[in-house]
Each structure stands twice: as structure tokens, then as C-alpha cells.
Design a protein around this motif. Structure first.
Motif, short mmCIF file in Angstrom:
data_model
loop_
_atom_site.label_atom_id
_atom_site.label_comp_id
_atom_site.label_asym_id
_atom_site.label_seq_id
_atom_site.Cartn_x
_atom_site.Cartn_y
_atom_site.Cartn_z
N UNK A 180 101.13 -49.78 44.58
CA UNK A 180 101.42 -51.20 44.71
C UNK A 180 102.25 -51.69 43.52
N UNK A 181 101.85 -51.30 42.32
CA UNK A 181 102.62 -51.70 41.13
C UNK A 181 104.06 -51.18 41.21
N UNK A 182 104.22 -49.93 41.60
CA UNK A 182 105.56 -49.36 41.70
C UNK A 182 106.39 -50.07 42.77
N UNK A 183 105.73 -50.48 43.84
CA UNK A 183 106.43 -51.19 44.91
C UNK A 183 106.89 -52.57 44.46
N UNK A 184 106.02 -53.31 43.79
CA UNK A 184 106.39 -54.65 43.34
C UNK A 184 107.50 -54.58 42.30
N UNK A 185 107.45 -53.58 41.43
CA UNK A 185 108.48 -53.41 40.41
C UNK A 185 109.86 -53.18 41.03
N UNK A 186 109.90 -52.48 42.16
CA UNK A 186 111.18 -52.13 42.79
C UNK A 186 111.50 -52.97 44.02
N UNK A 187 110.70 -53.98 44.32
CA UNK A 187 110.93 -54.83 45.49
C UNK A 187 112.33 -55.46 45.41
N UNK A 188 113.13 -55.24 46.44
CA UNK A 188 114.47 -55.79 46.45
C UNK A 188 115.46 -55.02 45.60
N UNK A 189 115.01 -53.97 44.95
CA UNK A 189 115.88 -53.13 44.10
C UNK A 189 115.63 -51.66 44.42
N UNK A 190 115.75 -51.35 45.71
CA UNK A 190 115.47 -50.00 46.17
C UNK A 190 116.36 -48.97 45.49
N UNK A 207 106.92 -43.36 51.30
CA UNK A 207 106.62 -44.13 52.51
C UNK A 207 105.58 -45.21 52.24
N UNK A 208 104.62 -44.92 51.36
CA UNK A 208 103.62 -45.93 51.02
C UNK A 208 104.24 -47.03 50.18
N UNK A 209 105.15 -46.68 49.28
CA UNK A 209 105.85 -47.72 48.51
C UNK A 209 106.62 -48.64 49.46
N UNK A 210 107.31 -48.05 50.42
CA UNK A 210 108.03 -48.88 51.40
C UNK A 210 107.06 -49.73 52.22
#
Length: 245
Positions: A180-190, A207-210
């Protein structure tokens, strides 16, 4: 004479900047308690607490600049993004904080409610919601809890010379899913996900990050609209959902 800058403000809390001091105003004292304790426990740089007088917490400004902003291209280097990934890994390797985090059943019920609201109120097309809801469900699986920041937006990570100078806004910290932390950090900056994962230094399930990108966007849109933010701005939550199509 120094001016007062409104960093962010809505009816739950506000953050003001006066010179080199940030003033966080929050009527929820439990949230400020979490922030103070999380910063004391975190093994990575955090702002210096200057003083606290409820409902206000005064923090010293961090050197450097934010890693970027949602909806805008990041000018930070690949090395800076990798350094952010390494800092997140250090946090996740730390002992767990003593308070709990998110529960899977709570997330599942919230996802149901928000998707229904988005469709019923014609906020988003049905196929866009349906597709992203299907993607988001991959995040609803058992995880091994880590010390999670909980709101690791790129505006909360400060860098200088490709080094992390500090991480702010710890009020959502607790035990939770590392991805979740890694996803929020890269949200909109794939485009920087590879840099972050390289700095993080271990295999992660992309896939879980996405899935978390879809989950977070679906859950946030109503709140953002009700608090004066525009999730349909270029590069923001609605565009994140469209990218999954």
C-alpha cells in the motif's frame, strides 16, 4: 514580514506554513497522538517537533523539496525515487507500532459502498468503476503487517541532492500492507515504479500495487469532491482509473 501560507485546509484539519515552521491544526487529538508517536518510532528522517499545544502541532520545515505532486511531472531524478524506495524499506523493516491498522473486511465493505455511490450518482461510467473494482480486489488478500506510513504521497517525501531529508504527515501510520505504501508513493507516477522497487530492494507483486492504485482512487473520489478537491484534474485519481482500462 513573513506571510501565512495555507498548505492544505479542509473541515477536518489544516496545515499552515509561517517561514520555516509548519502548524498542523487537527481537532482529532488521537490523530495527532499517532503522528507524534509514529515520528518518534520511525527509523527514517522526520520533521523536528518544535512544540505541541492542542489542537496545534508545530514542526520545523524540512530541507529540500517534495519528490513531486500528483497530476504534475516529477522533476526528481531516478536516484531520488530509488532513495525513497530504500527509505520505505527501512520503515517496513522496523518493529511494528503498537496500534493496529486496516482490516480487510472494513476495506471490502468500503469498496462496495464507494463503488455503488460512484455509479448511483453518475460520477463515473459504470464500465470504468466495474473494471477498476475488479482490479482492486487483488489487494484484498492476507498480508504480513509492516510499519506502514499510511499516506505516503509524493508531497510527503522530501529530497535534496537525491537523498531523503524527511517524511511528513504520519497521522495515518500503523500496521498495514507494505505494498500500500509503495502504491501511494507511485500513484499517478507509474513511470517511476521501477525506480522505487529497485530502491526498495526486494521482489514485490506489481499487480497488487496496481490493485492499490485502483482501490485508493475509488475510495478517495467522494471524499475529495466533498472537501473541495478535483479528482478529475489531469493526472489525478480519475486518470489513474482510466489508465487501468
Amino acid at each position: 514580514m513573513e506571510e501565512v501560507e495555507v498548505v492544505v485546509a479542509h473541515n477536518e484539519r489544516a496545515t499552515l506554513r509561517v517561514g520555516d515552521v509548519f502548524l498542523k491544526i487537527d481537532a482529532d487529538q488521537a490523530r495527532l497522538d499517532v503522528e507524534v508517536e509514529a515520528m518518534a518510532l520511525a527509523p527514517i528522517p522526520t520533521p523536528e517537533i518544535l512544540w505541541r499545544k492542542p489542537p496545534v502541532l508545530a514542526l520545523a520545515a524540512l530541507p529540500g523539496t517534495a519528490l513531486g505532486r500528483l497530476g504534475e511531472p516529477s522533476t526528481a531524478s531516478s536516484a531520488a525515487w530509488a532513495a525513497a524506495g530504500a527509505a520505505v524499506r527501512m520503515l517496513h523493516d522496523a518493529p511494528l507500532p503498537p496500534w493496529p491498522g486496516r482490516r480487510l473486511d472494513d476495506l471490502a465493505s468500503r469498496l462496495d459502498a464507494e463503488c455503488d455511490w460512484l455509479v448511483t450518482n453518475d460520477v463515473l461510467p459504470v464500465d470504468l468503476v466495474t473494471r477498476n473494482r475488479r482490479v482492486a480486489e487483488a489487494a484484498l488478500r492476507p498480508w504480513t503487517p509492516v510499519f506502514m506510513h499510511g499516506d505516503l504521497q509524493i508531497t510527503h517525501v522530501f529530497v535534496d541532492d537525491d537523498k531523503i531529508t524527511g517524511v511528513i504527515d504520519w497521522s495515518e501510520a500503523g500496521q498495514g500492507d507494505a505494498l500500500y505504501d509503495l502504491a501511494i508513493l507511485t500513484l499517478g507516477h507509474e513511470e517511476h515504479l521501477g525506480d522505487v522497487v529497485a530502491g526498495y530492494g526486494t521482489d514485490v507483486d506489481l499487480d497488487v500495487i496496481r490493485a492499490w492504485w485502483s482501490m485508493r482512487s475509488l475510495l478517495a473520489i467522494r471524499w475529495l469532491m466533498e472537501h473541495g478537491f478535483d479528482p478529475a484534474a489531469p493526472g489525478c485519481e480519475v486518470d489513474v482509473l482510466k489508465a487501468r482500462m
